[in-house]
Design an enzyme around this catalytic site. Structure first.
Site, PDB file in Angstrom:
ATOM      1  N   GLU A 151      56.682  89.378   2.201  1.00 37.07           N
ATOM      2  CA  GLU A 151      57.954  89.660   2.861  1.00 37.07           C
ATOM      3  C   GLU A 151      57.748  90.944   3.669  1.00 37.07           C
ATOM      4  O   GLU A 151      57.356  91.967   3.102  1.00 37.07           O
ATOM      5  CB  GLU A 151      59.034  89.853   1.772  1.00 37.07           C
ATOM      6  CG  GLU A 151      60.456  89.726   2.242  1.00 37.07           C
ATOM      7  CD  GLU A 151      61.452  89.812   1.067  1.00 37.07           C
ATOM      8  OE1 GLU A 151      61.133  90.401   0.008  1.00 37.07           O
ATOM      9  OE2 GLU A 151      62.575  89.291   1.220  1.00 37.07           O
ATOM     10  N   ASN A 159      64.610  89.302  -3.543  1.00 38.02           N
ATOM     11  CA  ASN A 159      65.307  89.762  -4.755  1.00 38.02           C
ATOM     12  C   ASN A 159      66.824  89.694  -4.634  1.00 38.02           C
ATOM     13  O   ASN A 159      67.521  89.656  -5.648  1.00 38.02           O
ATOM     14  CB  ASN A 159      64.819  91.160  -5.141  1.00 38.02           C
ATOM     15  CG  ASN A 159      63.475  91.067  -5.841  1.00 38.02           C
ATOM     16  OD1 ASN A 159      63.249  90.156  -6.633  1.00 38.02           O
ATOM     17  ND2 ASN A 159      62.567  91.983  -5.530  1.00 38.02           N
ATOM     18  N   HIS A 171      55.979  93.366   1.049  1.00 38.55           N
ATOM     19  CA  HIS A 171      56.355  92.990  -0.321  1.00 38.55           C
ATOM     20  C   HIS A 171      55.571  91.751  -0.756  1.00 38.55           C
ATOM     21  O   HIS A 171      55.800  90.651  -0.239  1.00 38.55           O
ATOM     22  CB  HIS A 171      57.872  92.747  -0.361  1.00 38.55           C
ATOM     23  CG  HIS A 171      58.412  92.462  -1.718  1.00 38.55           C
ATOM     24  ND1 HIS A 171      59.585  91.788  -1.929  1.00 38.55           N
ATOM     25  CD2 HIS A 171      57.937  92.759  -2.956  1.00 38.55           C
ATOM     26  CE1 HIS A 171      59.809  91.690  -3.229  1.00 38.55           C
ATOM     27  NE2 HIS A 171      58.817  92.267  -3.869  1.00 38.55           N
ATOM     28  N   SER A 230      59.888  96.546  -4.261  1.00 38.03           N
ATOM     29  CA  SER A 230      60.575  95.260  -4.396  1.00 38.03           C
ATOM     30  C   SER A 230      62.031  95.346  -3.953  1.00 38.03           C
ATOM     31  O   SER A 230      62.658  94.318  -3.738  1.00 38.03           O
ATOM     32  CB  SER A 230      60.506  94.789  -5.842  1.00 38.03           C
ATOM     33  OG  SER A 230      61.053  95.762  -6.687  1.00 38.03           O
TER      34      SER A 230
HETATM   35  N1  3HC Z   1      44.300  84.615 -10.282  1.00 39.89           N
HETATM   36  C1  3HC Z   1      43.657  83.430 -10.334  1.00 39.89           C
HETATM   37  N2  3HC Z   1      44.140  82.373 -11.023  1.00 39.89           N
HETATM   38  C2  3HC Z   1      45.307  82.524 -11.683  1.00 39.89           C
HETATM   39  C3  3HC Z   1      46.031  83.739 -11.670  1.00 39.89           C
HETATM   40  C4  3HC Z   1      45.469  84.807 -10.933  1.00 39.89           C
HETATM   41  N3  3HC Z   1      46.066  86.004 -10.873  1.00 39.89           N
HETATM   42  N4  3HC Z   1      47.160  83.589 -12.409  1.00 39.89           N
HETATM   43  C5  3HC Z   1      47.147  82.325 -12.869  1.00 39.89           C
HETATM   44  N5  3HC Z   1      46.035  81.697 -12.436  1.00 39.89           N
HETATM   45  C6  3HC Z   1      45.625  80.332 -12.706  1.00 39.89           C
HETATM   46  C7  3HC Z   1      45.832  80.006 -14.138  1.00 39.89           C
HETATM   47  O1  3HC Z   1      44.754  80.543 -14.886  1.00 39.89           O
HETATM   48  C8  3HC Z   1      45.881  78.504 -14.119  1.00 39.89           C
HETATM   49  O2  3HC Z   1      44.602  77.957 -14.103  1.00 39.89           O
HETATM   50  P1  3HC Z   1      44.267  76.702 -15.068  1.00 39.89           P
HETATM   51  O3  3HC Z   1      45.226  75.631 -14.708  1.00 39.89           O
HETATM   52  O4  3HC Z   1      42.871  76.380 -14.736  1.00 39.89           O
HETATM   53  O5  3HC Z   1      44.452  77.213 -16.452  1.00 39.89           O
HETATM   54  C9  3HC Z   1      46.491  78.200 -12.808  1.00 39.89           C
HETATM   55  O6  3HC Z   1      46.425  79.404 -12.026  1.00 39.89           O
HETATM   56  C10 3HC Z   1      47.863  77.750 -12.999  1.00 39.89           C
HETATM   57  O7  3HC Z   1      48.489  78.612 -13.915  1.00 39.89           O
HETATM   58  P2  3HC Z   1      49.265  78.113 -15.204  1.00 39.89           P
HETATM   59  O8  3HC Z   1      48.665  76.870 -15.750  1.00 39.89           O
HETATM   60  O9  3HC Z   1      49.480  79.290 -16.089  1.00 39.89           O
HETATM   61  O10 3HC Z   1      50.674  77.732 -14.789  1.00 39.89           O
HETATM   62  P3  3HC Z   1      51.292  77.301 -13.448  1.00 39.89           P
HETATM   63  O11 3HC Z   1      50.699  76.065 -12.927  1.00 39.89           O
HETATM   64  O12 3HC Z   1      52.749  77.353 -13.714  1.00 39.89           O
HETATM   65  O13 3HC Z   1      50.975  78.461 -12.407  1.00 39.89           O
HETATM   66  C11 3HC Z   1      52.106  80.377 -11.613  1.00 39.89           C
HETATM   67  C12 3HC Z   1      51.219  79.798 -12.680  1.00 39.89           C
HETATM   68  C13 3HC Z   1      51.415  80.317 -10.257  1.00 39.89           C
HETATM   69  C14 3HC Z   1      52.333  81.825 -11.997  1.00 39.89           C
HETATM   70  C15 3HC Z   1      53.422  79.549 -11.557  1.00 39.89           C
HETATM   71  O14 3HC Z   1      53.984  79.427 -12.823  1.00 39.89           O
HETATM   72  C16 3HC Z   1      54.431  80.150 -10.643  1.00 39.89           C
HETATM   73  O15 3HC Z   1      54.379  79.993  -9.440  1.00 39.89           O
HETATM   74  N6  3HC Z   1      55.440  80.865 -11.238  1.00 39.89           N
HETATM   75  C17 3HC Z   1      56.444  81.547 -10.499  1.00 39.89           C
HETATM   76  C18 3HC Z   1      55.902  82.880 -10.057  1.00 39.89           C
HETATM   77  C19 3HC Z   1      56.905  83.637  -9.252  1.00 39.89           C
HETATM   78  O16 3HC Z   1      58.026  83.231  -9.018  1.00 39.89           O
HETATM   79  N7  3HC Z   1      56.471  84.820  -8.814  1.00 39.89           N
HETATM   80  C20 3HC Z   1      57.316  85.700  -8.085  1.00 39.89           C
HETATM   81  C21 3HC Z   1      57.913  86.703  -9.019  1.00 39.89           C
HETATM   82  S1  3HC Z   1      59.020  87.759  -8.183  1.00 39.89           S
HETATM   83  C22 3HC Z   1      58.045  88.960  -7.564  1.00 39.89           C
HETATM   84  O17 3HC Z   1      56.844  89.052  -7.773  1.00 39.89           O
HETATM   85  C23 3HC Z   1      58.738  89.944  -6.708  1.00 39.89           C
HETATM   86  C24 3HC Z   1      59.042  91.229  -7.410  1.00 39.89           C
HETATM   87  O18 3HC Z   1      59.620  92.080  -6.460  1.00 39.89           O
HETATM   88  C25 3HC Z   1      59.950  91.115  -8.597  1.00 39.89           C
END
Ligand code: 3HC
Length: 295
Positions: free
Chosen positions: A162, A200, A150, A128
């Site tokens: 990325e 990041n 990434h 990351s």
């Molecule tokens: N596989 C399949 N389905 C999944 C899943 C997965 N791994 N994770 C979540 N889902 C499903 C959920 O079960 C949910 O289904 P439902 O509506 O039927 O219950 C649906 O996707 C939507 O999830 P939620 O209702 O929990 O909530 P959201 O609509 O908010 O979606 C999310 C979840 C996609 C995680 C959204 O909140 C999001 O986009 N959050 C931001 C994530 C983000 O910024 N990620 C990047 C982090 S930084 C990174 O990774 C880089 C590192 O270097 C630090």
């Protein structure tokens, strides 16, 4: 900049090193894209957990109509798990997604470079924030086949890969990486090898600032997150997202930014550090900024 290329990635069997959240997600999307996948992890517990996460995620995608049951079963059948590096022999692309530790990653890449003398086998790293140019040096004379790939959590849902070339990476390896990420159904976007890349470099200081705002009493976490969600259309507020990523990971990345950019303004907020010291790492420990009793 164009995000697609006509170059073939030439990958049939992909090896993933590390069965954690990121490695598991990369394996899943690769198998969904039709690749044969082998996942290496030395810890049986990690493999069991990864299998359970795959089952849950694939079932969710089927339930939501994003994947047919047949396609989910086929994807599952394309993934096998191995507990020795030797068992990865025959893979034509490797992605390492082990712990964010320069020494561990470099040791691994150096072993892989020796085990895979065929230079057409690309060694991709899902770091990351660690310098790809530095990691590539571990591959010695074949540093040109190391590239940053990434992915974002949760990998099955997040669109971006990325792509970060090391200073040594050849244009052909970059093109193949872009082709592979596209074949995985992702959108590859390039960033240069500077601390934190783009994702990041921009995300973490915002998260860090949210901790400062909380520490200084500007608002409570619920309000900070609510303001950013409702005012900026973020799916999660910065403090909720920090818990999701892991507060230890956030702290680590801020230190990488501070060291890499030679600027202490990137150091982690004292409150963020204190939560980590207290073992409040976020979702994975059941408590971070918020409490997650069910986890
Ligand atoms: N596989 C399949 N389905 C999944 C899943 C997965 N791994 N994770 C979540 N889902 C499903 C959920 O079960 C949910 O289904 P439902 O509506 O039927 O219950 C649906 O996707 C939507 O999830 P939620 O209702 O929990 O909530 P959201 O609509 O908010 O979606 C999310 C979840 C996609 C995680 C959204 O909140 C999001 O986009 N959050 C931001 C994530 C983000 O910024 N990620 C990047 C982090 S930084 C990174 O990774 C880089 C590192 O270097 C630090």
């Amino acid at each position: 900049m164009s995000t697609t290329t006509s170059t073939d990635h030439h990958v049939k069997t992909l090896g993933v090193l590390g069965a954690g959240q990121m490695g598991g997600g990369i394996a899943q999307v690769s198998a969904m894209a039709g690749l044969t996948v082998r996942v290496f992890d030395a810890f049986p517990g990690a493999i069991d957990k990864c299998k359970a996460v795959h089952a849950k995620s694939l079932a969710k995608l089927v339930e939501k109509g994003k994947l047919s049951q047949e396609a989910a079963t086929a994807a599952s059948g394309r993934i096998s798990f191995v507990n020795t590096l030797d068992a990865l022999t025959g893979c034509d692309w490797l992605v390492e997604a082990v712990i964010e530790d320069v020494k561990i990653k470099k040791d691994l890449l150096s072993k892989l470079a020796a085990m895979y003398p065929d230079e057409s086998v690309v060694l991709a790293t899902n770091t990351s924030s660690i310098s790809i140019t530095d990691l590539a040096t571990a591959a010695g004379k074949t540093a040109h086949r190391v590239v940053g790939m990434h992915f974002f959590n949760p990998v099955p849902l997040m669109q971006l890969v990325e792509v970060i070339p090391a200073m040594q990476t050849t244009p052909q390896v970059i093109d193949r990486t872009i082709a592979l990420a596209t074949a995985m159904g992702k959108t590859p976007l390039r960033a240069n090898d500077r601390a934190g890349f783009i994702s990041n470099r921009v995300l973490m200081p915002m998260i860090n600032e949210a901790f400062y705002a909380w520490m200084e009493g500007v608002a409570e976490p619920e309000a900070i997150d609510g303001i950013m969600k409702l005012g900026c259309n973020f799916p999660m507020g910065p403090l909720r997202l920090a818990d999701f990523i892991g507060l230890d990971t956030c702290c680590h990345i801020m230190n990488v930014l501070a060291d890499g950019l030679n600027n202490d303004r990137y150091r982690p907020c004292p409150l963020l550090k204190q939560l980590v010291t207290a073992g409040r790492l976020g979702d994975k420990t059941g408590r971070g900024v918020y409490a997650y009793p069910s986890k």
